[in-house]
Design a protein around this motif. Structure first.
Motif, PDB file in Angstrom:
ATOM      1  N   LEU A 144       0.983  -1.253   0.095  1.00  0.00           N
ATOM      2  CA  LEU A 144      -0.003  -0.104   0.090  1.00  0.00           C
ATOM      3  C   LEU A 144       1.058   1.033   0.106  1.00  0.00           C
ATOM      4  O   LEU A 144       0.554   2.301  -0.754  1.00  0.00           O
ATOM      5  CB  LEU A 144      -0.791  -0.049   1.113  1.00  0.00           C
ATOM      6  N   ASP A 145       1.872   1.191   0.806  1.00  0.00           N
ATOM      7  CA  ASP A 145       2.722   2.418   0.958  1.00  0.00           C
ATOM      8  C   ASP A 145       3.686   2.573  -0.256  1.00  0.00           C
ATOM      9  O   ASP A 145       4.020   3.516  -0.733  1.00  0.00           O
ATOM     10  CB  ASP A 145       3.527   2.415   2.327  1.00  0.00           C
ATOM     11  N   GLN A 146       4.034   1.427  -1.019  1.00  0.00           N
ATOM     12  CA  GLN A 146       4.731   1.549  -2.121  1.00  0.00           C
ATOM     13  C   GLN A 146       4.013   2.075  -3.368  1.00  0.00           C
ATOM     14  O   GLN A 146       4.311   2.784  -4.056  1.00  0.00           O
ATOM     15  CB  GLN A 146       5.290   0.034  -2.525  1.00  0.00           C
ATOM     16  N   GLY A 178       2.663   5.809  -1.614  1.00  0.00           N
ATOM     17  CA  GLY A 178       3.729   6.350  -0.778  1.00  0.00           C
ATOM     18  C   GLY A 178       4.927   6.279  -1.187  1.00  0.00           C
ATOM     19  O   GLY A 178       5.451   6.273  -2.326  1.00  0.00           O
ATOM     20  N   ASP A 179       5.852   6.017  -0.074  1.00  0.00           N
ATOM     21  CA  ASP A 179       7.096   5.687  -0.341  1.00  0.00           C
ATOM     22  C   ASP A 179       7.894   4.455   0.091  1.00  0.00           C
ATOM     23  O   ASP A 179       9.021   4.094   0.113  1.00  0.00           O
ATOM     24  CB  ASP A 179       8.043   6.999   0.199  1.00  0.00           C
ATOM     25  N   GLY A 180       6.782   3.741   0.250  1.00  0.00           N
ATOM     26  CA  GLY A 180       7.056   2.296   0.842  1.00  0.00           C
ATOM     27  C   GLY A 180       7.698   1.975   2.250  1.00  0.00           C
ATOM     28  O   GLY A 180       8.024   0.786   2.436  1.00  0.00           O
ATOM     29  N   ASP A 181       7.919   2.826   3.168  1.00  0.00           N
ATOM     30  CA  ASP A 181       8.591   2.798   4.386  1.00  0.00           C
ATOM     31  C   ASP A 181       7.421   2.416   5.618  1.00  0.00           C
ATOM     32  O   ASP A 181       7.968   2.019   6.691  1.00  0.00           O
ATOM     33  CB  ASP A 181       9.341   3.859   4.696  1.00  0.00           C
ATOM     34  N   HIS A 182       6.184   2.797   5.263  1.00  0.00           N
ATOM     35  CA  HIS A 182       5.291   2.831   6.555  1.00  0.00           C
ATOM     36  C   HIS A 182       5.429   1.366   7.315  1.00  0.00           C
ATOM     37  O   HIS A 182       5.423   1.548   8.566  1.00  0.00           O
ATOM     38  CB  HIS A 182       3.794   2.876   6.092  1.00  0.00           C
ATOM     39  N   LEU A 183       5.276   0.091   6.742  1.00  0.00           N
ATOM     40  CA  LEU A 183       5.294  -1.088   7.629  1.00  0.00           C
ATOM     41  C   LEU A 183       6.639  -0.994   8.528  1.00  0.00           C
ATOM     42  O   LEU A 183       6.580  -1.177   9.668  1.00  0.00           O
ATOM     43  CB  LEU A 183       5.465  -2.327   6.451  1.00  0.00           C
ATOM     44  N   GLY A 211      -0.176  14.357   3.114  1.00  0.00           N
ATOM     45  CA  GLY A 211       0.590  13.530   3.180  1.00  0.00           C
ATOM     46  C   GLY A 211       1.246  13.196   1.624  1.00  0.00           C
ATOM     47  O   GLY A 211       0.849  13.885   0.798  1.00  0.00           O
ATOM     48  N   ARG A 212       2.102  12.249   1.394  1.00  0.00           N
ATOM     49  CA  ARG A 212       2.720  11.754   0.377  1.00  0.00           C
ATOM     50  C   ARG A 212       1.765  11.583  -0.937  1.00  0.00           C
ATOM     51  O   ARG A 212       1.970  11.908  -2.009  1.00  0.00           O
ATOM     52  CB  ARG A 212       3.649  10.682   0.213  1.00  0.00           C
ATOM     53  N   ALA A 213       0.795  10.661  -0.488  1.00  0.00           N
ATOM     54  CA  ALA A 213      -0.150  10.306  -1.708  1.00  0.00           C
ATOM     55  C   ALA A 213      -0.759  11.655  -2.481  1.00  0.00           C
ATOM     56  O   ALA A 213      -1.219  11.367  -3.599  1.00  0.00           O
ATOM     57  CB  ALA A 213      -1.325   9.443  -1.136  1.00  0.00           C
TER      58      ALA A 213
HETATM   59 MG   LIG Z   1       6.055   6.209   3.866  1.00  0.00          MG
END
Ligand SMILES: [Mg+2]
Ligand SMILES: Nc1ncnc2c1ncn2[C@@H]1O[C@H](COP(=O)(O)OP(=O)(O)O)[C@@H](O)[C@H]1O
Ligand SMILES: Nc1ncnc2c1ncn2[C@@H]1O[C@H](COP(=O)(O)OP(=O)(O)O)[C@@H](O)[C@H]1O
Ligand SMILES: [Mg+2]
Ligand SMILES: [Mg+2]
Ligand SMILES: [Mg+2]
Lengths: 210, 329, 329, 210
Positions: free
Chosen positions: A28-30, A33-38, A175-177
């Protein structure tokens, strides 16, 4: 109503649910977003878990503050500042609030308000608030209508899930999205999903603990 | 994922250790909380410049710590803003009586974490928010992103702080540079976050992500793969619409690589962008070409333009001695 | 192949045009034949340093033209040595009475083309052959290859020429630096030559090419993918066996990226290499980390060590002002 | 024996054969070299082709020198300096040599000697010399035994091909492939292959032109 469950129990339940949904959350964050949330959340959780026995022994206000400070100093990212602010504020509020069900809902309400203030965001912007706010509304309704704890937790889970799902078709404005504009439609927000997983795991623990 | 590393979760620490050894003459790296600061703190009050942001953009920001530029930088995890305690510790370690100026790239995470740090810091402080990415409309809901223009703000304000300007003047100068700076980037590939282990997104061979930030994320739009001329044109035209420089205007033209683009191609991009501006009667007065604000191993580039005047030229030219930018000393 | 370019066969010319505009304060680029030279020729006799080689290694060599380093550089086609007429024209344009020193990386093509140029040049001239790649045995049939150590030779001899040493002394100094310099590299990926349009070789995810040169070619051996620690150890141990530095020895440690390796990883490599030497009582006296001698978009790195003495330290520290290396001015 | 064929005819034939074998040649230099040999040769050929009508008008010594200078200043790389030196030397030798068949073989011999000298290499080192030298030996034998032109050209083609093929199992000791050591075994040398293609194309032209 008996709501005393150990923080360590909650942490274990949250760790487990995030593990089970790890790939989904990462993706989902990838996607928008930028892929780091998890990884951010897991870093925070690991730090909390290391402290869990001392957290278990603390009074609620201190424990909440400590959780907030730990998240704030280990997570980083948007979610770190937001969840950090949320728990620090809940800790402050807990000092002057009776920790019965209604009081706990008030404490949670203060936490959600802190997220709104720190993030300058509200419902409908495709963020974790789209989970947190419907969950709060549901809890407040349960207080008003004197629901059983079981009922309250089940409504909470439903509300959180609906809120989370509602982010799918939203246009993100925080946010990023938000940078992706229309391209972000059709994807669930990562923070909304993890908030829902966390709330739902805690609710399950409360139900089982009754 | 093929990367030179031991464990994804030790990479940052080890890399920072290497950085500290390599540049032991000018910086010191602290580890808990993590920040990099100048080795030599001015012995007279001087505005302390503190920046920071997620790792993965190297040399930004730690590579810009040193004489004439930043006093301290806080590296977060990859693409993750640092935490308030890092910023606080960094600020306290370099503050020496003239206050602290935070230079923050406009991303929710950076903004909020720096906000918390600023609230906690006792010393006088102010913040300059960099938001130079003109791929986003000026009225975007969160404001524009901060991208490769950040180092220009850090260099110019760094020179002014070194020369003794006070906090308010440094903040005003930083905001002036921000107003006069516009950037836009594109990517031909995704990048791979070490802890994730696979590319953040996939992209077809005939596609380009146009209007990307610096966190390895998708751009505003997908456009068809085309000649460098066509692609760079889209960047410069958007910048042109935003800054609307007049004939005779002097500019700093900065071509930034996102990490995996050969320098040969970056100079080609420079050539295209330079000619675009020269044809409009704009003077390429200063230039900077290289990998300065990267997204790990992303293939792509950005174009940044800063409108110059005599004040900014003098400050840009002032001596700087950091790991990644050095001249005049 | 995804690259920022117009046509593969115009890339070099356009890129060099961009380079010339970006660094118009210090260099001039000639086009037929093609070479880059310092803008300001010394007004007293000074040994003229001329180097060159295939393109694709940017910033080497054109990025090292300027005060305190090279006088001229001849870029060939990608990975193809330049031609004698380029070298001749470059040498004639910068020679000013003290002779010409050619600095040549040891590859058949470079050696033979520079030989032809040297035979044709009327002015007094000499050649330093750089052969620092210790992945090859010292008695290799063609001698060892010249790799990332070349820039160290160019910097140190450049400083000496600037200080007025004569041709014989410059040549002797260059040979001394060569003797005291050893390099070795590895690659995790191939690179793509623009005119070819696909990777030069394929390599499995669990393989590393060990002992590569800088032309995107395979290495001496394939070794299994391993931690950075394990891989870098293989580089440093081979260098150690060759140079056998004694405890207390001061060294220059140069970590070079092959083009597409993030700086974060290069500093990790630096950390590993630095600790290897420090544990042996060797002092990391100077350091250089970055993409200086590249192979287009190859993922990989090399480690270079130069044994320093007071003479070499002073010359390394002397002012240099080129596009890619600058300090002291 | 009538050997007068136009240089332009040869250039066209060479261009064609390299085009037909382009992928193969490119891959040979990619396998154990640096992948540029085909492009280097083609760059040289393009330059020669642009000059071909004036080359056709020149006397042999001048034409050979001009070809050498052009290759030298357009090709670059190992092959540029070698083929450049080869033709420049052939041009010099042609000045004092009668251009009958035996004379032409002598001129070619001088060219091969120049390659050996410039490259400090000899037969058996996995380079173009493994084509050029066997071809020379065959031509010299044809002179001695007074072969017909047809016979001479056919033996030349066979010798060149055998020489080229012999590089496959050799350990390279000169040029880039030497850096690969044992890993280079099993691959034909790119320069040996292009020299063979070129000699063979010229021989075909001579045969057809009879
Ligand atoms: Mg992120
Ligand atoms: N201004 C904001 N208000 C509320 N929530 C936000 C805001 N900005 C981001 N978020 C939440 O944070 C999540 C992203 O967190 P994370 O990936 O850890 O940080 P980052 O965006 O810095 O990479 C988003 O999915 C969203 O739910
Ligand atoms: N020392 C040498 N003597 C003879 N031929 C050589 C020598 N070195 C290289 N060659 C030939 O040159 C060919 C390579 O040419 P090319 O690819 O154009 O140049 P480079 O090796 O510089 O990339 C090899 O295949 C080999 O046949
Ligand atoms: Mg992030
Ligand atoms: Mg070559
Ligand atoms: Mg080659």
């Amino acid at each position: 109503m008996n709501m005393t469950i150990a923080i360590s129990t909650c942490l274990n339940a949250i760790t487990l649910t995030l593990q089970q949904h790890a790939d989904e959350v990462a993706e989902l964050d990838q996607a928008i977003g930028d892929g780091d949330h998890l990884v951010n959340l897991q870093r925070g959780l690991t730090a909390l878990t290391q402290d869990s026995s001392s957290l278990d022994k603390m009074a609620l206000p201190e424990a909440l503050s400590k959780i907030g400070m730990t998240l704030m100093s280990t997570m980083g990212g948007a979610s770190g500042s937001l969840l950090g602010s949320m728990f620090v504020t809940m800790g402050k509020t807990a000092k002057n609030t009776l920790a019965d069900f209604a009081g706990l809902v008030d404490i949670y309400a203060a936490g959600v308000a802190a997220v709104k203030a720190r993030g300058k965001a509200d419902i409908g912007e495709k963020t974790m608030l789209d989970t947190l706010i419907p969950a709060l509304v549901s809890l407040q309704a349960s207080v008003r209508s004197n629901d059983s704890l079981m009922q309250a937790m089940q409504s909470l889970q439903q509300a959180a899930e609906q809120g989370m799902l509602s982010t799918k078709d939203m246009l993100p404005t925080k946010g990023r999205a938000s940078f992706l504009g229309e391209r972000a439609r059709g994807h669930i927000d990562a923070g909304a999903r993890t908030s829902q997983l966390i709330l739902s795991a805690i609710a399950d623990e409360v139900i089982q603990n009754q | 994922m093929k990367k030179l590393l031991n464990q994804p979760d030790t990479l940052l620490t080890e890399s920072l250790q290497g950085f500290a050894i390599a540049h032991a003459d000018i910086v010191i790296a602290e580890t808990s909380p993590r920040f990099v600061r100048r080795k030599h703190i001015a012995n007279h009050p001087k505005v302390a410049l503190v920046s920071g942001g997620g790792a993965g953009h190297e040399p930004l920001h730690a590579g810009f710590v040193g004489q004439g530029m930043l006093d301290a930088a806080c590296p977060g995890q990859v693409f993750t803003s640092p935490t308030p305690d890092q910023m606080l510790a960094a600020a306290e370690s370099v503050e020496n009586g003239a206050g602290v100026l935070f230079i923050v790239k406009n991303y929710a995470g950076d903004v909020m974490n720096f906000e918390i740090a600023a609230e906690m810091l006792e010393a006088e402080n102010a913040t300059v928010l960099v938001a130079d990415d003109v791929s986003l409309p000026a009225d975007h809901s969160t404001g524009r992103r901060g991208v490769a223009g950040t180092l220009i703000v850090e260099k110019i304000v760094g020179a002014a702080a070194e020369q003794g300007r006070d906090l308010a003047a440094c903040k005003a100068l930083g905001e002036k540079v921000c107003r006069q700076t516009a950037s836009m980037g594109l990517a031909l590939s995704s990048c791979t976050v070490p802890e994730v282990g696979k590319p953040t997104f996939t992209i077809a061979d005939n596609e380009v992500e146009m209007g990307v930030g610096i966190h390895g994320e998708r751009g505003r739009d997908i456009v068809p793969m085309a000649s460098a001329e066509t692609l760079v044109q889209q960047l410069t035209e958007t910048i042109d619409r935003d800054l609307s420089p007049q004939a005779g205007q002097k500019i700093l033209l900065h071509i930034n690589g996102l990490g995996a683009t050969p320098l040969m191609e970056l100079y080609l991009v420079f050539d295209i962008a330079a000619k675009y501006w020269q044809q409009k009667g704009i003077e390429i007065h200063r230039s900077l070409v290289g990998n300065y604000t990267t997204s790990l191993d992303m293939i792509g580039c950005s174009v940044t333009v800063t409108l110059l005047d005599e004040e900014l030229i003098a400050l840009w030219d002032a001596p700087v001695h950091t790991a990644a930018l050095r001249w005049g000393c």
